[in-house]
Motif scaffolding. Structure first.
Motif, PDB file in Angstrom:
ATOM      1  N   ALA A  23       0.979  -1.225  -0.089  1.00 45.10           N
ATOM      2  CA  ALA A  23       0.124  -0.002   0.069  1.00 45.10           C
ATOM      3  C   ALA A  23       1.092   1.283  -0.042  1.00 45.10           C
ATOM      4  O   ALA A  23       0.575   2.242  -0.707  1.00 45.10           O
ATOM      5  CB  ALA A  23      -1.049  -0.143   1.165  1.00 45.10           C
ATOM      6  N   ALA A  24       1.929   1.292   1.130  1.00 43.67           N
ATOM      7  CA  ALA A  24       2.891   2.152   0.811  1.00 43.67           C
ATOM      8  C   ALA A  24       3.543   2.499  -0.697  1.00 43.67           C
ATOM      9  O   ALA A  24       3.679   3.620  -1.091  1.00 43.67           O
ATOM     10  CB  ALA A  24       3.937   2.324   1.920  1.00 43.67           C
ATOM     11  N   ALA A  25       3.908   1.497  -1.214  1.00 45.30           N
ATOM     12  CA  ALA A  25       4.329   1.412  -2.416  1.00 45.30           C
ATOM     13  C   ALA A  25       3.399   2.083  -3.483  1.00 45.30           C
ATOM     14  O   ALA A  25       4.033   2.920  -4.370  1.00 45.30           O
ATOM     15  CB  ALA A  25       4.852  -0.047  -2.884  1.00 45.30           C
ATOM     16  N   HIS A  33       7.266  -4.630  -7.607  1.00 45.65           N
ATOM     17  CA  HIS A  33       7.865  -5.799  -7.597  1.00 45.65           C
ATOM     18  C   HIS A  33       7.861  -6.357  -6.271  1.00 45.65           C
ATOM     19  O   HIS A  33       8.373  -5.715  -5.276  1.00 45.65           O
ATOM     20  CB  HIS A  33       9.157  -6.174  -8.317  1.00 45.65           C
ATOM     21  CG  HIS A  33       8.991  -5.743  -9.634  1.00 45.65           C
ATOM     22  ND1 HIS A  33      10.216  -5.749 -10.456  1.00 45.65           N
ATOM     23  CD2 HIS A  33       8.118  -5.202 -10.549  1.00 45.65           C
ATOM     24  CE1 HIS A  33      10.052  -5.460 -11.644  1.00 45.65           C
ATOM     25  NE2 HIS A  33       8.641  -5.090 -11.837  1.00 45.65           N
ATOM     26  N   VAL A  34       7.588  -7.663  -5.854  1.00 45.06           N
ATOM     27  CA  VAL A  34       7.622  -8.090  -4.609  1.00 45.06           C
ATOM     28  C   VAL A  34       8.711  -9.332  -4.424  1.00 45.06           C
ATOM     29  O   VAL A  34       8.615 -10.101  -5.355  1.00 45.06           O
ATOM     30  CB  VAL A  34       6.292  -8.614  -4.058  1.00 45.06           C
ATOM     31  CG1 VAL A  34       6.528  -9.479  -2.751  1.00 45.06           C
ATOM     32  CG2 VAL A  34       5.408  -7.500  -4.035  1.00 45.06           C
ATOM     33  N   GLN A  50      -0.656 -12.999  -5.930  1.00 46.04           N
ATOM     34  CA  GLN A  50      -2.391 -12.674  -5.907  1.00 46.04           C
ATOM     35  C   GLN A  50      -2.338 -11.105  -5.380  1.00 46.04           C
ATOM     36  O   GLN A  50      -3.591 -10.556  -5.410  1.00 46.04           O
ATOM     37  CB  GLN A  50      -2.922 -13.683  -4.958  1.00 46.04           C
ATOM     38  CG  GLN A  50      -2.681 -14.873  -5.050  1.00 46.04           C
ATOM     39  CD  GLN A  50      -3.364 -15.575  -6.396  1.00 46.04           C
ATOM     40  OE1 GLN A  50      -4.440 -15.593  -6.533  1.00 46.04           O
ATOM     41  NE2 GLN A  50      -2.474 -16.204  -7.187  1.00 46.04           N
ATOM     42  N   ILE A  51      -1.500 -10.634  -4.730  1.00 54.20           N
ATOM     43  CA  ILE A  51      -1.850  -9.255  -3.909  1.00 54.20           C
ATOM     44  C   ILE A  51      -2.161  -8.198  -5.155  1.00 54.20           C
ATOM     45  O   ILE A  51      -1.240  -8.102  -6.165  1.00 54.20           O
ATOM     46  CB  ILE A  51      -0.460  -9.128  -3.311  1.00 54.20           C
ATOM     47  CG1 ILE A  51      -0.144  -9.914  -2.269  1.00 54.20           C
ATOM     48  CG2 ILE A  51      -0.527  -7.247  -2.738  1.00 54.20           C
ATOM     49  CD1 ILE A  51       1.074  -9.584  -1.691  1.00 54.20           C
ATOM     50  N   ALA A  52      -3.139  -7.617  -4.824  1.00 53.42           N
ATOM     51  CA  ALA A  52      -3.598  -6.561  -5.862  1.00 53.42           C
ATOM     52  C   ALA A  52      -2.506  -5.504  -6.048  1.00 53.42           C
ATOM     53  O   ALA A  52      -1.828  -4.942  -5.084  1.00 53.42           O
ATOM     54  CB  ALA A  52      -4.686  -5.889  -5.078  1.00 53.42           C
ATOM     55  N   GLY A  53      -2.351  -5.274  -7.182  1.00 55.92           N
ATOM     56  CA  GLY A  53      -1.426  -4.071  -7.612  1.00 55.92           C
ATOM     57  C   GLY A  53       0.055  -4.466  -7.941  1.00 55.92           C
ATOM     58  O   GLY A  53       0.968  -3.673  -8.078  1.00 55.92           O
ATOM     59  N   VAL A  54       0.161  -5.682  -7.641  1.00 57.72           N
ATOM     60  CA  VAL A  54       1.621  -6.240  -7.941  1.00 57.72           C
ATOM     61  C   VAL A  54       1.825  -6.583  -9.334  1.00 57.72           C
ATOM     62  O   VAL A  54       1.116  -7.200  -9.845  1.00 57.72           O
ATOM     63  CB  VAL A  54       1.940  -7.296  -6.834  1.00 57.72           C
ATOM     64  CG1 VAL A  54       3.429  -8.073  -7.238  1.00 57.72           C
ATOM     65  CG2 VAL A  54       1.939  -6.948  -5.678  1.00 57.72           C
ATOM     66  N   ALA A  55       3.130  -6.073  -9.771  1.00 63.01           N
ATOM     67  CA  ALA A  55       3.267  -6.489 -11.501  1.00 63.01           C
ATOM     68  C   ALA A  55       4.068  -7.619 -11.626  1.00 63.01           C
ATOM     69  O   ALA A  55       4.115  -8.436 -12.229  1.00 63.01           O
ATOM     70  CB  ALA A  55       4.009  -5.348 -11.984  1.00 63.01           C
ATOM     71  N   LYS A  56       4.910  -7.904 -10.562  1.00 60.42           N
ATOM     72  CA  LYS A  56       5.988  -9.225 -10.681  1.00 60.42           C
ATOM     73  C   LYS A  56       6.244  -9.611  -9.148  1.00 60.42           C
ATOM     74  O   LYS A  56       6.539  -8.703  -8.458  1.00 60.42           O
ATOM     75  CB  LYS A  56       7.135  -8.637 -11.447  1.00 60.42           C
ATOM     76  CG  LYS A  56       8.046  -9.807 -11.808  1.00 60.42           C
ATOM     77  CD  LYS A  56       8.819  -9.441 -12.966  1.00 60.42           C
ATOM     78  CE  LYS A  56      10.222  -8.656 -12.793  1.00 60.42           C
ATOM     79  NZ  LYS A  56      11.063  -8.477 -13.862  1.00 60.42           N
ATOM     80  N   GLY A 159      -6.792 -10.784  -5.987  1.00 56.63           N
ATOM     81  CA  GLY A 159      -7.452 -10.152  -7.201  1.00 56.63           C
ATOM     82  C   GLY A 159      -6.160  -9.572  -8.105  1.00 56.63           C
ATOM     83  O   GLY A 159      -6.497  -9.381  -9.180  1.00 56.63           O
ATOM     84  N   GLY A 160      -4.949  -9.847  -7.673  1.00 53.82           N
ATOM     85  CA  GLY A 160      -3.877  -9.849  -8.591  1.00 53.82           C
ATOM     86  C   GLY A 160      -3.429 -10.841  -9.301  1.00 53.82           C
ATOM     87  O   GLY A 160      -3.980 -11.965  -9.130  1.00 53.82           O
ATOM     88  N   SER A 161      -2.701 -10.583 -10.174  1.00 50.87           N
ATOM     89  CA  SER A 161      -2.229 -12.085 -11.248  1.00 50.87           C
ATOM     90  C   SER A 161      -0.937 -11.710 -11.667  1.00 50.87           C
ATOM     91  O   SER A 161      -0.574 -11.628 -12.750  1.00 50.87           O
ATOM     92  CB  SER A 161      -3.137 -12.476 -12.106  1.00 50.87           C
ATOM     93  OG  SER A 161      -3.278 -11.159 -13.085  1.00 50.87           O
TER      94      SER A 161
END
Ligand SMILES: Cc1cc2nc3c(=O)[nH]c(=O)nc-3n(C[C@H](O)[C@H](O)[C@H](O)COP(=O)(O)OP(=O)(O)OC[C@H]3O[C@@H](n4cnc5c(N)ncnc54)[C@H](O)[C@@H]3O)c2cc1C
Ligand SMILES: Nc1ncnc2c1ncn2[C@@H]1O[C@H](COP(=O)(O)O)[C@@H](O)[C@H]1O
Lengths: 316, 249
Positions: A23-25, A33-34, A50-56, A159-161
């Protein structure tokens, strides 16, 4: 701008602190990226995707990355750093252990414990046990940041993929070896993410007496916490300590029982939505931050409070 | 075995700090200053290692203004053998302190550096980890127990989930948590004795370290104040308020 977030996880799943950090990112803006660094942590990497908003998701899997060994994880972060404008970790014991090591290797001054974001290089962080808030602007090329989780509402865990990319880990530095862990097992919610927290202080008198808080915590579905004095006295384990130098919590409801409200304790809980204090000393500083206070003997009040809660439940 | 201990001079933990009216920082003039509490614990641990025969010499280091001398005198009174002040009026941030400590560590070649996990003024919790990184040494943060061996130390660490134990190769940097020990009080005879102990003063320039801050403080403000609520008569009244007013249960 691309941001690297160090995931907090247990190899199987990601912890909520990761969601606050993402969320801070998002507030900073840019691709996210995580990094999931651990051993046999494919399940955690999958959960991170799966985390919302993560690109990679970067998935680094090796025995030497297990057990939060700072030397190896910092080396991994450093090996990835040049692709990023920001590197974030939650201000958990793991984040605090590993991130400054990476920052120093990158010749960057870390910004600890941010609670809000004013711009891509400007952040707000508490100092002096939260008695002051400093706005600081970084002149480093990479901003290395730990995030106070209570400052940012978690993003959705689903919600993420994101794509999961497997990456290699640097060799074991051989500097530190994991020997063992004493985990405090509990059926209760985790202290820093619980909806309610019941904390006891020196006024509890003994570890045995903490038992009277259990039915209260049960009713409120609360985690249990403590003041430093209660931990130092050996009443409860160290990981229950709430405060400037313990855990920072901000639940919907915080109940302080037999806690005077020293500034160092307030630093860890004063952002709770509703604070209740039970203390026999009507002058106790805890009452200055409590929404609701009861002056009296906790050994009398806590059991009647439990009875009242039971009764109310029956009425419902 | 030589042990290096880093001690910082900070506003005493009992002082309620006030933000300056111009928003440039907190008021530190005429405020009681003390050794950072975590550094007292670090020093106590070093003294105990010496008393147990595991350490031979304790060198205390502080970086900052001339008044850090007082902090170092206290360190000598508690049991350090020598003191080094890296004197500067410049603002020092953790990375700069870590670089200064690194140059001292390279000169002194200790087997162990003990420092606090956190300075209670800036609340950074960085310097020990940074020093270990710059030296390429192992680190054991948030220590609640330290067991010395010949070439390694076994350290129990206070972590979010409980306690972790790791074994670190020496030389190492250890940072202290609250439960490591209970620091002793300084006694008058020891304060007198401390006056005769060796005291060296250096500067960042002499050590060849650039301490320029990387973070500019734009402003410092007081956090929003929580207003005191009400006292209720008993548990029944409390439950009523929590349910019907705060709507939290
Ligand atoms: C470097 C440093 C870091 C610190 N970090 C932390 C931290 O992270 N977290 C933290 O909590 N503290 C921290 N402290 C300690 C802090 O300064 C206080 O000493 C501590 O919070 C006090 O704990 P307490 O309120 O339980 O005990 P006390 O201050 O002793 O208060 C006990 C309270 O219980 C009440 N009481 C007693 N009996 C009863 C009864 N039967 N019924 C009702 N009330 C009763 C008393 O009226 C009193 O108000 C730190 C201190 C230092 C120096
Ligand atoms: N100016 C300083 N002089 C000596 N030691 C310091 C200084 N600043 C930080 N330290 C050490 O680093 C620890 C952690 O500080 P910090 O990273 O600022 O929270 C402190 O407990 C000290 O042991």
């Amino acid at each position: 701008m691309t941001i690297l977030v160090l995931a907090e996880h247990d190899n199987k799943s990601v912890r909520k602190a990761t969601l606050n950090t993402v969320a801070a990112a998002q507030k900073i803006g840019g691709g996210i990226h995580v990094l999931v660094a651990g051993h046999d942590c494919a399940a955690a990497a999958k959960a991170a995707a799966q985390i919302a908003g993560v690109a990679k998701v970067l998935h680094a899997d090796a025995p030497q990355l297990d057990d939060e060994i700072a030397e190896n994880v910092a080396a991994l972060i450093v090996s990835l750093a040049k692709g990023y404008t920001h590197i974030l970790a939650p201000a958990t014991s793991n984040g605090k252990n590993v991130l400054p090591r990476a920052a120093a290797l990158l010749d960057c001054q870390q910004i600890s414990d941010i609670v809000s974001i004013e711009g891509p290089d400007t952040f707000v962080r508490p100092i002096y046990a939260g008695n002051a808030l400093a706005t600081v602007k970084s002149s480093d090329p990479i901003r290395v940041i730990t995030v106070r989780t209570t400052g940012f509402d978690a993003v959705a865990a689903a919600g993420g993929s994101a794509a999961v990319e497997t990456i290699a880990a640097p060799a074991d530095s051989g500097l530190s070896k994991f020997v063992g862990r004493e985990v405090a097992r509990s059926e209760r919610p985790e202290l820093t993410s619980a909806r309610a927290v019941v904390s006891g202080g020196r006024g509890m008198g003994s570890g045995e007496n903490f038992k009277i808080l259990e039915p209260l915590a049960d009713r409120l579905k609360a985690a249990m916490g403590a003041s430093r004095a209660a931990v130092d006295a050996g009443f409860v384990p160290n990981d229950w300590q709430v405060g400037q130098t313990g855990k920072i919590v901000a639940p919907e409801l915080y109940v302080a029982v037999g806690i005077s409200g020293a500034i160092q304790h307030l630093a860890g809980m004063k952002d709770s939505r509703v604070i209740v204090a039970i203390n026999k000393d009507e002058e106790a500083p805890i009452f200055q931050v409590a929404d609701y206070g009861i002056v009296g003997d906790l050994f009398q009040i806590v059991p009647t409070l439990v009875e009242e809660l039971k009764e109310q439940e029956l009425k419902k | 075995m030589k042990v290096l201990v880093a001690v910082k001079r900070v506003v005493d933990f009992n002082v309620k700090v006030r933000v300056k009216a111009d928003g440039s920082g907190v008021e530190t003039a005429n405020v009681k200053m003390s050794m950072n509490p975590f550094d007292e614990i670090a020093l106590e641990e070093a003294v105990r290692l010496k008393e147990a025969g595991a350490a031979s010499e304790i060198v205390a280091v502080s970086c900052g203004v001339a008044a850090c001398q007082e902090t170092l005198r206290t360190a000598l009174a508690i049991g350090a053998d020598r003191a080094i002040l890296v004197q500067t009026d410049a603002e020092l941030q953790p990375l700069a302190v870590a670089k200064l400590l690194k140059s001292i560590a390279l000169k002194e070649a200790p087997r162990l550096v003990i420092m606090g996990k956190q300075a209670i003024d800036d609340d950074s919790n960085q310097t020990g980890q940074m020093l270990a990184a710059l030296l390429g040494w192992s680190q054991a943060t948030f220590a609640s127990k330290v067991k010395m061996d010949k070439d390694s130390a076994e350290v129990t660490r206070e972590v979010d989930g409980g306690l972790d134990t790791i074994s670190v190769r020496l030389p190492a940097v250890v940072t202290t948590d609250l439960r490591l020990n209970e620091p002793r009080y300084v006694t008058l005879p020891n304060i007198m004795k401390a006056k005769k102990k060796p005291f060296e003063t250096l500067t960042p320039e002499a050590l060849g370290v650039d301490v320029k801050p990387r973070l500019a403080t734009l402003k410092v403000v007081e956090p929003a104040k929580r207003k005191a609520g009400i006292k209720v008569a008993d548990a029944r009244a409390l439950v009523d308020k929590l349910r019907n007013e705060a709507k939290v249960i």
